[in-house]
Design a protein around this motif. Sequence first.
Motif, PDB file in Angstrom:
ATOM      1  N   ASP A   1     -37.880  18.963  39.043  1.00 57.15           N
ATOM      2  CA  ASP A   1     -38.238  20.383  39.008  1.00 57.15           C
ATOM      3  C   ASP A   1     -39.269  20.748  40.062  1.00 57.15           C
ATOM      4  OD1 ASP A   1     -36.505  20.699  36.912  1.00 57.15           O
ATOM      5  OD2 ASP A   1     -38.055  20.816  35.360  1.00 57.15           O
ATOM      6  N   LEU A   2     -40.099  19.783  40.453  1.00 57.69           N
ATOM      7  CA  LEU A   2     -41.168  20.073  41.410  1.00 57.69           C
ATOM      8  C   LEU A   2     -40.834  19.617  42.824  1.00 57.69           C
ATOM      9  CD1 LEU A   2     -44.295  19.233  39.226  1.00 57.69           C
ATOM     10  CD2 LEU A   2     -43.278  21.466  39.706  1.00 57.69           C
ATOM     11  N   GLY A   3     -39.581  19.276  43.061  1.00 58.72           N
ATOM     12  CA  GLY A   3     -39.135  19.017  44.418  1.00 58.72           C
ATOM     13  C   GLY A   3     -39.308  17.606  44.920  1.00 58.72           C
ATOM     14  N   TYR A   4     -39.694  16.686  44.037  1.00 59.60           N
ATOM     15  CA  TYR A   4     -39.784  15.282  44.446  1.00 59.60           C
ATOM     16  C   TYR A   4     -38.374  14.698  44.528  1.00 59.60           C
ATOM     17  CZ  TYR A   4     -44.848  15.214  43.683  1.00 59.60           C
ATOM     18  OH  TYR A   4     -46.187  15.455  43.756  1.00 59.60           O
ATOM     19  N   SER A   5     -38.165  13.799  45.487  1.00 59.81           N
ATOM     20  CA  SER A   5     -36.834  13.214  45.652  1.00 59.81           C
ATOM     21  C   SER A   5     -36.449  12.354  44.466  1.00 59.81           C
ATOM     22  CB  SER A   5     -36.770  12.396  46.940  1.00 59.81           C
ATOM     23  OG  SER A   5     -37.769  11.383  46.958  1.00 59.81           O
ATOM     24  N   ASP A   6     -37.428  11.722  43.830  1.00 57.43           N
ATOM     25  CA  ASP A   6     -37.179  10.963  42.607  1.00 57.43           C
ATOM     26  C   ASP A   6     -38.517  10.735  41.908  1.00 57.43           C
ATOM     27  OD1 ASP A   6     -38.464   8.693  43.833  1.00 57.43           O
ATOM     28  OD2 ASP A   6     -36.564   8.200  44.789  1.00 57.43           O
ATOM     29  N   HIS A   7     -38.445  10.168  40.681  1.00 52.47           N
ATOM     30  CA  HIS A   7     -39.681  10.012  39.910  1.00 52.47           C
ATOM     31  C   HIS A   7     -40.612   8.972  40.539  1.00 52.47           C
ATOM     32  CE1 HIS A   7     -37.672   6.508  38.104  1.00 52.47           C
ATOM     33  NE2 HIS A   7     -38.874   6.106  37.749  1.00 52.47           N
TER      34      HIS A   7
ATOM     35  N   SER B   1     -44.608   9.286  40.908  1.00 47.53           N
ATOM     36  CA  SER B   1     -45.484   8.216  40.412  1.00 47.53           C
ATOM     37  C   SER B   1     -46.421   7.732  41.506  1.00 47.53           C
ATOM     38  CB  SER B   1     -44.650   7.049  39.874  1.00 47.53           C
ATOM     39  OG  SER B   1     -43.905   7.443  38.744  1.00 47.53           O
ATOM     40  N   ALA B   2     -45.904   7.635  42.731  1.00 46.46           N
ATOM     41  CA  ALA B   2     -46.740   7.192  43.849  1.00 46.46           C
ATOM     42  C   ALA B   2     -47.855   8.194  44.118  1.00 46.46           C
ATOM     43  CB  ALA B   2     -45.884   6.990  45.098  1.00 46.46           C
ATOM     44  N   ASP B   3     -47.541   9.498  44.073  1.00 40.68           N
ATOM     45  CA  ASP B   3     -48.572  10.524  44.254  1.00 40.68           C
ATOM     46  C   ASP B   3     -49.607  10.443  43.137  1.00 40.68           C
ATOM     47  OD1 ASP B   3     -47.819  11.624  46.622  1.00 40.68           O
ATOM     48  OD2 ASP B   3     -47.215  13.572  45.812  1.00 40.68           O
ATOM     49  N   PHE B   4     -49.156  10.264  41.915  1.00 36.39           N
ATOM     50  CA  PHE B   4     -50.063  10.151  40.778  1.00 36.39           C
ATOM     51  C   PHE B   4     -51.045   9.002  40.982  1.00 36.39           C
ATOM     52  CE2 PHE B   4     -50.331  12.001  36.518  1.00 36.39           C
ATOM     53  CZ  PHE B   4     -49.561  13.137  36.679  1.00 36.39           C
ATOM     54  N   ARG B   5     -50.505   7.859  41.326  1.00 31.69           N
ATOM     55  CA  ARG B   5     -51.372   6.688  41.489  1.00 31.69           C
ATOM     56  C   ARG B   5     -52.346   6.871  42.651  1.00 31.69           C
ATOM     57  NH1 ARG B   5     -46.410   3.985  40.202  1.00 31.69           N
ATOM     58  NH2 ARG B   5     -46.564   2.898  38.192  1.00 31.69           N
ATOM     59  N   ALA B   6     -51.873   7.478  43.736  1.00 33.25           N
ATOM     60  CA  ALA B   6     -52.719   7.651  44.916  1.00 33.25           C
ATOM     61  C   ALA B   6     -53.894   8.577  44.645  1.00 33.25           C
ATOM     62  CB  ALA B   6     -51.892   8.178  46.084  1.00 33.25           C
ATOM     63  N   VAL B   7     -53.669   9.609  43.836  1.00 35.62           N
ATOM     64  CA  VAL B   7     -54.703  10.625  43.616  1.00 35.62           C
ATOM     65  C   VAL B   7     -55.454  10.406  42.306  1.00 35.62           C
ATOM     66  CG1 VAL B   7     -55.158  13.097  43.372  1.00 35.62           C
ATOM     67  CG2 VAL B   7     -53.437  12.308  45.010  1.00 35.62           C
ATOM     68  N   LEU B   8     -54.732  10.135  41.229  1.00 34.80           N
ATOM     69  CA  LEU B   8     -55.372   9.996  39.919  1.00 34.80           C
ATOM     70  C   LEU B   8     -55.741   8.562  39.587  1.00 34.80           C
ATOM     71  CD1 LEU B   8     -53.964  12.840  39.686  1.00 34.80           C
ATOM     72  CD2 LEU B   8     -53.826  12.388  37.244  1.00 34.80           C
ATOM     73  N   GLY B   9     -55.126   7.613  40.276  1.00 35.82           N
ATOM     74  CA  GLY B   9     -55.435   6.216  40.011  1.00 35.82           C
ATOM     75  C   GLY B   9     -54.710   5.627  38.821  1.00 35.82           C
TER      76      GLY B   9
ATOM     77  N   ASP C   1     -45.906  19.046  27.335  1.00 37.34           N
ATOM     78  CA  ASP C   1     -44.572  18.909  26.770  1.00 37.34           C
ATOM     79  C   ASP C   1     -44.224  17.426  26.621  1.00 37.34           C
ATOM     80  OD1 ASP C   1     -41.950  18.953  25.994  1.00 37.34           O
ATOM     81  OD2 ASP C   1     -41.224  20.174  27.669  1.00 37.34           O
ATOM     82  N   PRO C   2     -44.440  16.855  25.452  1.00 37.38           N
ATOM     83  CA  PRO C   2     -44.184  15.419  25.257  1.00 37.38           C
ATOM     84  C   PRO C   2     -42.712  15.055  25.324  1.00 37.38           C
ATOM     85  CG  PRO C   2     -44.738  16.467  23.168  1.00 37.38           C
ATOM     86  CD  PRO C   2     -44.983  17.490  24.230  1.00 37.38           C
ATOM     87  N   THR C   3     -41.818  16.051  25.308  1.00 36.80           N
ATOM     88  CA  THR C   3     -40.385  15.757  25.323  1.00 36.80           C
ATOM     89  C   THR C   3     -39.814  15.689  26.733  1.00 36.80           C
ATOM     90  OG1 THR C   3     -39.684  18.088  25.213  1.00 36.80           O
ATOM     91  CG2 THR C   3     -40.161  16.955  23.128  1.00 36.80           C
ATOM     92  N   VAL C   4     -40.494  16.258  27.718  1.00 37.16           N
ATOM     93  CA  VAL C   4     -39.944  16.288  29.073  1.00 37.16           C
ATOM     94  C   VAL C   4     -40.098  14.913  29.720  1.00 37.16           C
ATOM     95  CG1 VAL C   4     -42.077  17.001  30.242  1.00 37.16           C
ATOM     96  CG2 VAL C   4     -39.867  17.621  31.220  1.00 37.16           C
ATOM     97  N   THR C   5     -39.071  14.488  30.444  1.00 37.06           N
ATOM     98  CA  THR C   5     -39.130  13.185  31.099  1.00 37.06           C
ATOM     99  C   THR C   5     -39.836  13.282  32.443  1.00 37.06           C
ATOM    100  OG1 THR C   5     -37.026  13.458  32.273  1.00 37.06           O
ATOM    101  CG2 THR C   5     -36.938  12.550  30.028  1.00 37.06           C
ATOM    102  N   ILE C   6     -40.365  12.158  32.884  1.00 39.64           N
ATOM    103  CA  ILE C   6     -41.019  12.116  34.188  1.00 39.64           C
ATOM    104  C   ILE C   6     -40.010  12.447  35.286  1.00 39.64           C
ATOM    105  CG2 ILE C   6     -42.234  10.630  35.832  1.00 39.64           C
ATOM    106  CD1 ILE C   6     -43.324   9.101  33.360  1.00 39.64           C
ATOM    107  N   ALA C   7     -38.782  11.965  35.145  1.00 40.36           N
ATOM    108  CA  ALA C   7     -37.739  12.253  36.126  1.00 40.36           C
ATOM    109  C   ALA C   7     -37.452  13.748  36.194  1.00 40.36           C
ATOM    110  CB  ALA C   7     -36.470  11.484  35.784  1.00 40.36           C
TER     111      ALA C   7
END
Length: 292
Positions: A254-260, A264-272, A243-249
């Motif tokens: 929606d997935l229970g993160y306290s903020d974007h 982003s930190a999880d993304f960088r830690a796992v996906l690099g 979905d290119p229209t949905v924002t990262i925030a």
Amino acid sequence: MSEFADRRGVLYPDRLPTFHRQEAPVDLRDRIRWFWIPQWSLPPGRTSRQEILPFPASNLVVDPSGVTLSGPTTGISHRDLSGSGWAVGALLRPAGLASLVTASQRLRDAETPVEAAELHRAVVAAMGEADDVVDQPRPSDHRGVDQRDHKREPLARDRAVRAFSAWAATALEAPGADGMLANAMEDLIASDRSIVRVDQVAAALGTSTRAVQRLAHRYVGVPPLKMIRRYRLQEAAQRLRDDPTVTIARVAADLGYSDHAHLSADFRAVLGLSPRSYRGAPGAAAKGSSAG
């Protein structure tokens, strides 16, 4: 055997070779979630890197060289494909893994060969017609997907899944009460986006946090919080590419993160890489993918 379009874990769908996921027979779904079958035929000298964000689970994999048990990973995994080939894998339920190992935590980020000659013979024989087709020179697109007739390949895949299922029905023991509870834990974490803490899992299952930790240790091989974060990260990656229209925030909320920033930190830690960089990466969009 029916196919379905669950794309979680596939980071770059447009880079995939021919790839199918097929449901396990009803009487095996307490031990196997589904089967997955990639097939490829690449021009000489060409290599295709396939990157996956695996489920927090183990896979039993058959390929022409043997049978391997691959444990849960702490990061992304990749495989460089070349030439022609195939694999037939089973994504194991927690209760299914318990039939094969007693110390699942030792499988984390590891692969181990499995002595299963009967399984290997049966699947290799079933995939023989696929080999006959794949090994023939033919034009292929940028993913290594064959551009000729595939009429024999679905039949080979179905035979391979039936052969694998027949072996699993006798080799993987039907789960007891603890195994079924471990499966319920996995189902809850996989399906309920509101689950972001281990105590929520414990409350939903009517047990203690410590009991949930023991279940994950015995039947999965990674802590329950790692399971939760992996499923949420898979869902985040899927939403960002689909979905290119949905924002990262919005995805983070929606997935229970306290903020974007936490997403982003999880993304960088796992996906690099950051969510924004992932979304813009070539091959992340699912257009043109043949993934099942």
